[in-house]
Enzyme design. Structure first.
Site, PDB file in Angstrom:
ATOM      1  N   SER A  27      11.320  -1.058  11.308  1.00  0.00           N
ATOM      2  CA  SER A  27      12.234  -0.894  10.185  1.00  0.00           C
ATOM      3  C   SER A  27      13.564  -0.261  10.557  1.00  0.00           C
ATOM      4  CB  SER A  27      11.555  -0.093   9.085  1.00  0.00           C
ATOM      5  OG  SER A  27      11.151   1.156   9.594  1.00  0.00           O
ATOM      6  N   HIS A  45       7.755  -4.491   5.709  1.00  0.00           N
ATOM      7  CA  HIS A  45       9.136  -4.985   5.672  1.00  0.00           C
ATOM      8  C   HIS A  45       9.193  -6.506   5.844  1.00  0.00           C
ATOM      9  CE1 HIS A  45      11.717  -1.488   5.218  1.00  0.00           C
ATOM     10  NE2 HIS A  45      10.877  -0.819   5.979  1.00  0.00           N
ATOM     11  N   LYS A  91       8.209  -2.671  -1.896  1.00  0.00           N
ATOM     12  CA  LYS A  91       9.457  -3.170  -1.316  1.00  0.00           C
ATOM     13  C   LYS A  91       9.808  -4.520  -1.959  1.00  0.00           C
ATOM     14  CE  LYS A  91       9.549  -0.334   2.788  1.00  0.00           C
ATOM     15  NZ  LYS A  91       8.386   0.254   3.467  1.00  0.00           N
TER      16      LYS A  91
HETATM   17  C1  LIG Z   1       7.624   1.465   3.606  1.00  0.00           C
HETATM   18  C2  LIG Z   1       6.562   1.410   4.608  1.00  0.00           C
HETATM   19  C3  LIG Z   1       5.329   2.012   4.384  1.00  0.00           C
HETATM   20  C4  LIG Z   1       5.047   2.850   3.171  1.00  0.00           C
HETATM   21  O1  LIG Z   1       4.832   2.040   2.068  1.00  0.00           O
HETATM   22  P1  LIG Z   1       4.578   2.751   0.664  1.00  0.00           P
HETATM   23  O2  LIG Z   1       3.853   1.746  -0.134  1.00  0.00           O
HETATM   24  O3  LIG Z   1       5.925   3.106   0.121  1.00  0.00           O
HETATM   25  O4  LIG Z   1       3.766   3.970   0.934  1.00  0.00           O
HETATM   26  C5  LIG Z   1       4.339   1.856   5.332  1.00  0.00           C
HETATM   27  N1  LIG Z   1       4.561   1.158   6.464  1.00  0.00           N
HETATM   28  C6  LIG Z   1       5.746   0.588   6.716  1.00  0.00           C
HETATM   29  C7  LIG Z   1       5.931  -0.193   7.974  1.00  0.00           C
HETATM   30  C8  LIG Z   1       6.785   0.699   5.805  1.00  0.00           C
HETATM   31  O5  LIG Z   1       7.961   0.141   6.071  1.00  0.00           O
END
Ligand SMILES: *Cc1c(COP(=O)(O)O)cnc(C)c1O
Length: 395
Positions: A184, A212, A243
């Site tokens: 990310s 992502h 997301k």
């Molecule tokens: C955003 C993200 C998370 C966390 O996700 P949430 O549902 O907000 O807890 C976990 N792993 C990765 C790779 C992320 O980018």
């Protein structure tokens, strides 16, 4: 003052003095490509994970509203006591089917999905082989388990193979390779083809966190396995609803039936934390329905990404190359990166500086993220503002 509090206050002072103290930017409107903040109105938002632009989608808002009448507000229970509605079962079935896995288990977040994975399926006789750039939630999840840990350099298949051999030499029973689908901070896609080939050779399991990527990476949004042509070869996939898939909150783990069964018996964030709110489960079904047979939003975020990457390259900024809507613009110096972000906000563009410990020291950057909700006009404006920042800060 108690020593415990004094220690924290001193650390805060030091952070502020070094110029890398972060403050929350407060929005006064819903999420979108153009937002109002307490400091400034009408700024173009370049830092949401709102890849498909669904966070403030009218149809989803309607779906959420009507879910309250049908399913109520909350469940006041964990899943296995009285917190499972037909809704949750349906969403698990639909997620399994969309991503091509046998079964699925929902969590309150992907952070919890990762936190509840490794210690549940691995023990001291086992090995976890982890990419050095994996998300904090994978790292923490791994910390909770007793398996032997092996770290390989980011996306480095030669080193991954060495680690697999080491794990074999150490006599480990199970080997699990863990990787982000998309890293990310860099917007780089994991070499899942290489990883799956090595996993076959060494009889290792493959775990991918596709937060992502789920819903928008790959021609039909099945994520990095689709891009890398390894659909059906991933053993365990975790991801988020927070997301691209609506942006509310929630996470899930996909795998074979037996693995998901085992998680339902033993995974601690599942057993000891409240169920996903009915309105989110219900609206997530609507999200899947919207993207199931229609790639319009996926195509739009990809077109926007091509347009923006091209424009930023033309003005001569230093960008980490790639195709993902995460477009990191390198500034290197942390204090300068924060100044650039402040300058951009003055011009009407909201971007965030990422610095140590989120990225390595001396690798500070402005991480921009493209959405299907952005218009070409908005992106053109952002590119023009970056051109001004380049001149002002000698980037
Ligand atoms: C955003 C993200 C998370 C966390 O996700 P949430 O549902 O907000 O807890 C976990 N792993 C990765 C790779 C992320 O980018």
């Amino acid at each position: 003052m108690k020593t415990g509090l004094k220690v924290i206050e001193d650390q805060l002072e030091a952070l502020k003095a070094s110029g890398v103290y972060s403050e929350e930017r407060v929005l006064t409107v819903p999420q979108g490509s153009k937002i109002d903040t307490l400091e400034k109105s009408g700024v173009i938002n370049m830092c949401a994970n709102n890849y498909l632009g669904l966070a403030n989608d009218k149809e989803l808002i309607e779906a959420a509203k009507s879910s309250y009448d049908r399913w109520g507000y909350g469940l006041s229970s964990v899943r296995f006591i009285c917190g499972t509605q037909t809704l949750h079962k349906k969403l698990e079935a639909e997620l399994s089917s969309f991503f091509g896995f046998e079964d699925c288990i929902l969590y309150s977040s992907c952070f919890d999905a990762n936190g509840g994975l490794f210690e549940t399926i691995l023990s001291a006789e086992d090995a976890v082989i982890s990419d050095e750039l994996n998300h904090a939630s994978i790292i923490d999840g791994i910390r909770l388990c007793k398996a032997k840990r092996y770290i390989y350099r980011n996306n480095d298949m030669a080193e991954l193979e060495e680690r697999l051999q080491e794990a074999d030499n150490d006599g480990c029973r199970v080997k699990l390779i863990a990787t982000d689908g998309v890293f990310s901070m860099d917007g780089i896609i994991a070499n899942l083809k290489g990883i799956c080939d090595l996993a076959d050779k060494y009889e290792a399991l493959v775990m991918v966190d596709d937060s992502h990527a789920s819903g928008f990476v790959g021609k039909t949004g099945r994520g990095t396995p689709e891009v890398e042509n390894v659909l059906g070869r991933i053993d365990i996939m975790t991801s988020t609803l927070g997301k691209a898939l609506g942006g509310a909150s929630g996470g899930f783990t996909l795998s074979k039936k037996s693995v998901v069964d085992w998680l339902r018996q033993k995974s601690r964030p599942y057993l000891f934390s409240n169920t996903l709110a009915p309105s989110i489960a219900s609206t997530s079904l609507k999200v899947l329905e919207k993207i199931q047979n229609n790639t319009e939003l996926i195509d739009r975020v990809n077109e926007n990404t091509r347009f923006f990457r091209e424009g930023i390259k033309e003005i001569g900024l230093d960008v980490i190359p790639g195709v993902h809507p995460i477009v990191p613009i390198m500034v290197y110096d942390a204090v300068k990166a924060i100044e650039v972000a402040d300058y951009m906000l003055d011009l009407g563009v909201y971007v965030v500086a990422f610095k140590f410990p989120v990225v390595p020291k001396g690798k500070a950057r402005i991480r921009t993220q493209i959405s299907a909700a952005h218009t070409e006009e908005e992106l053109r404006f952002v590119i023009d503002c970056f051109a001004k920042a380049k001149a002002e800060f000698n980037l």
